[in-house]
Scaffold this active site. Sequence first.
Site, PDB file in Angstrom:
ATOM      1  N   HIS A  17      -5.235   0.588 -13.628  1.00  0.00           N
ATOM      2  CA  HIS A  17      -5.378  -0.847 -13.328  1.00  0.00           C
ATOM      3  C   HIS A  17      -6.001  -1.584 -14.521  1.00  0.00           C
ATOM      4  O   HIS A  17      -5.579  -2.697 -14.862  1.00  0.00           O
ATOM      5  CB  HIS A  17      -6.293  -1.058 -12.116  1.00  0.00           C
ATOM      6  N   LYS A  41      -4.590   0.143   5.356  1.00  0.00           N
ATOM      7  CA  LYS A  41      -5.156   1.314   4.668  1.00  0.00           C
ATOM      8  C   LYS A  41      -6.603   1.486   5.098  1.00  0.00           C
ATOM      9  O   LYS A  41      -7.317   0.501   5.272  1.00  0.00           O
ATOM     10  CB  LYS A  41      -5.110   1.111   3.142  1.00  0.00           C
ATOM     11  N   ARG A  90       4.738   1.996 -12.526  1.00  0.00           N
ATOM     12  CA  ARG A  90       4.350   3.311 -13.034  1.00  0.00           C
ATOM     13  C   ARG A  90       5.565   4.191 -13.298  1.00  0.00           C
ATOM     14  O   ARG A  90       5.596   4.952 -14.245  1.00  0.00           O
ATOM     15  CB  ARG A  90       3.420   4.010 -12.043  1.00  0.00           C
ATOM     16  N   SER A 128      -4.956   5.347  -6.687  1.00  0.00           N
ATOM     17  CA  SER A 128      -6.329   5.386  -6.169  1.00  0.00           C
ATOM     18  C   SER A 128      -6.490   6.561  -5.207  1.00  0.00           C
ATOM     19  O   SER A 128      -7.543   7.207  -5.177  1.00  0.00           O
ATOM     20  CB  SER A 128      -6.647   4.065  -5.474  1.00  0.00           C
TER      21      SER A 128
HETATM   22  N1  COA Z   1      -2.415   2.344 -12.378  1.00  0.00           N
HETATM   23  C1  COA Z   1      -2.850   3.193 -11.460  1.00  0.00           C
HETATM   24  N2  COA Z   1      -2.538   3.090 -10.141  1.00  0.00           N
HETATM   25  C2  COA Z   1      -1.757   2.069  -9.782  1.00  0.00           C
HETATM   26  C3  COA Z   1      -1.264   1.143 -10.704  1.00  0.00           C
HETATM   27  C4  COA Z   1      -1.617   1.307 -12.061  1.00  0.00           C
HETATM   28  N3  COA Z   1      -1.195   0.487 -13.013  1.00  0.00           N
HETATM   29  N4  COA Z   1      -0.508   0.247 -10.046  1.00  0.00           N
HETATM   30  C5  COA Z   1      -0.535   0.602  -8.747  1.00  0.00           C
HETATM   31  N5  COA Z   1      -1.280   1.703  -8.587  1.00  0.00           N
HETATM   32  C6  COA Z   1      -1.544   2.419  -7.344  1.00  0.00           C
HETATM   33  C7  COA Z   1      -2.707   1.854  -6.594  1.00  0.00           C
HETATM   34  O1  COA Z   1      -3.912   2.492  -6.957  1.00  0.00           O
HETATM   35  C8  COA Z   1      -2.326   2.149  -5.164  1.00  0.00           C
HETATM   36  O2  COA Z   1      -2.713   3.461  -4.833  1.00  0.00           O
HETATM   37  P1  COA Z   1      -3.007   3.891  -3.318  1.00  0.00           P
HETATM   38  O3  COA Z   1      -1.775   3.604  -2.523  1.00  0.00           O
HETATM   39  O4  COA Z   1      -3.302   5.305  -3.472  1.00  0.00           O
HETATM   40  O5  COA Z   1      -4.174   3.055  -2.874  1.00  0.00           O
HETATM   41  C9  COA Z   1      -0.813   2.114  -5.157  1.00  0.00           C
HETATM   42  O6  COA Z   1      -0.418   2.257  -6.493  1.00  0.00           O
HETATM   43  C10 COA Z   1      -0.290   0.846  -4.579  1.00  0.00           C
HETATM   44  O7  COA Z   1      -0.690  -0.256  -5.360  1.00  0.00           O
HETATM   45  P2  COA Z   1      -1.497  -1.573  -4.859  1.00  0.00           P
HETATM   46  O8  COA Z   1      -1.173  -2.599  -5.865  1.00  0.00           O
HETATM   47  O9  COA Z   1      -2.922  -1.271  -4.674  1.00  0.00           O
HETATM   48  O10 COA Z   1      -1.039  -1.927  -3.433  1.00  0.00           O
HETATM   49  P3  COA Z   1       0.344  -2.306  -2.823  1.00  0.00           P
HETATM   50  O11 COA Z   1       1.478  -1.766  -3.573  1.00  0.00           O
HETATM   51  O12 COA Z   1       0.186  -1.906  -1.417  1.00  0.00           O
HETATM   52  O13 COA Z   1       0.519  -3.898  -2.974  1.00  0.00           O
HETATM   53  C11 COA Z   1       0.029  -6.195  -2.676  1.00  0.00           C
HETATM   54  C12 COA Z   1      -0.457  -4.750  -2.765  1.00  0.00           C
HETATM   55  C13 COA Z   1      -1.241  -6.974  -2.612  1.00  0.00           C
HETATM   56  C14 COA Z   1       0.787  -6.639  -3.915  1.00  0.00           C
HETATM   57  C15 COA Z   1       0.981  -6.418  -1.459  1.00  0.00           C
HETATM   58  O14 COA Z   1       0.630  -5.544  -0.414  1.00  0.00           O
HETATM   59  C16 COA Z   1       0.903  -7.835  -0.960  1.00  0.00           C
HETATM   60  O15 COA Z   1       1.361  -8.754  -1.586  1.00  0.00           O
HETATM   61  N6  COA Z   1       0.302  -8.044   0.217  1.00  0.00           N
HETATM   62  C17 COA Z   1       0.100  -9.357   0.824  1.00  0.00           C
HETATM   63  C18 COA Z   1       1.003  -9.597   2.000  1.00  0.00           C
HETATM   64  C19 COA Z   1       2.271 -10.251   1.564  1.00  0.00           C
HETATM   65  O16 COA Z   1       2.314 -11.268   0.930  1.00  0.00           O
HETATM   66  N7  COA Z   1       3.377  -9.619   1.960  1.00  0.00           N
HETATM   67  C20 COA Z   1       4.689 -10.084   1.628  1.00  0.00           C
HETATM   68  C21 COA Z   1       5.032  -9.663   0.236  1.00  0.00           C
HETATM   69  S1  COA Z   1       6.702  -9.242   0.187  1.00  0.00           S
END
Ligand code: COA
Length: 161
Positions: A17, A41, A90, A128
């Site tokens: 990140h 989560k 990734r 994570s």
């Molecule tokens: N380096 C290391 N790990 C990474 C990474 C990076 N560059 N990028 C992502 N990851 C990992 C994260 O650690 C996370 O790990 P985990 O699942 O073990 O916790 C995983 O990849 C997922 O990434 P993350 O960005 O934390 O969460 P997500 O993919 O669930 O997305 C949002 C989060 C906030 C972008 C998304 O859920 C969202 O927009 N939510 C709001 C609701 C919404 O608007 N929904 C409609 C959208 S279509």
Amino acid sequence: MNIALYPGSFDPVTYGHLDIIERSAKMADQLIVGVLRNKSKVPMFTVEERIEMLKEVTKTYSNVIITSFDGLLVEHAKKCKASFVIRGLRAITDFEYELQMSQTNRILYPDMDTIFLNTDLKYSYLSSSIVKEVALLGGNISEFVTPYVKELIDAKLKDGE
Ligand code: COA
């Protein structure tokens, strides 16, 4: 002003990140990190703890601000006046999900674009959950998180004993 929003769970924030934060902070006038209050989560750290953690590890970047949000990402982007969202890719396996999210977000809010940064190869395997699992099983996580985050994880695990 060019405002970018980098959303995620950050439970905990990893070097992967931080790589994305460092690179996108150079591209935007202001980078807003958005910690999702994710009800699907079960977190190790509360949102407040994650905010504090992110503030500490990004304190050397003068244009980075840490926020939290729940509900739709596009609503947070509007509130923050962000014109683009940053996501790290990734591996190819991330692509389909990320494309679906960015297409949906574009329909919900056409003024906002998504910019994808390829995650540094060194961290392309990282998540994570992997960090938490390795820590839980007594492995060394110093390649994955900063010493400060490692201390917080160690303290959490000690609390839970
Ligand atoms: N380096 C290391 N790990 C990474 C990474 C990076 N560059 N990028 C992502 N990851 C990992 C994260 O650690 C996370 O790990 P985990 O699942 O073990 O916790 C995983 O990849 C997922 O990434 P993350 O960005 O934390 O969460 P997500 O993919 O669930 O997305 C949002 C989060 C906030 C972008 C998304 O859920 C969202 O927009 N939510 C709001 C609701 C919404 O608007 N929904 C409609 C959208 S279509």
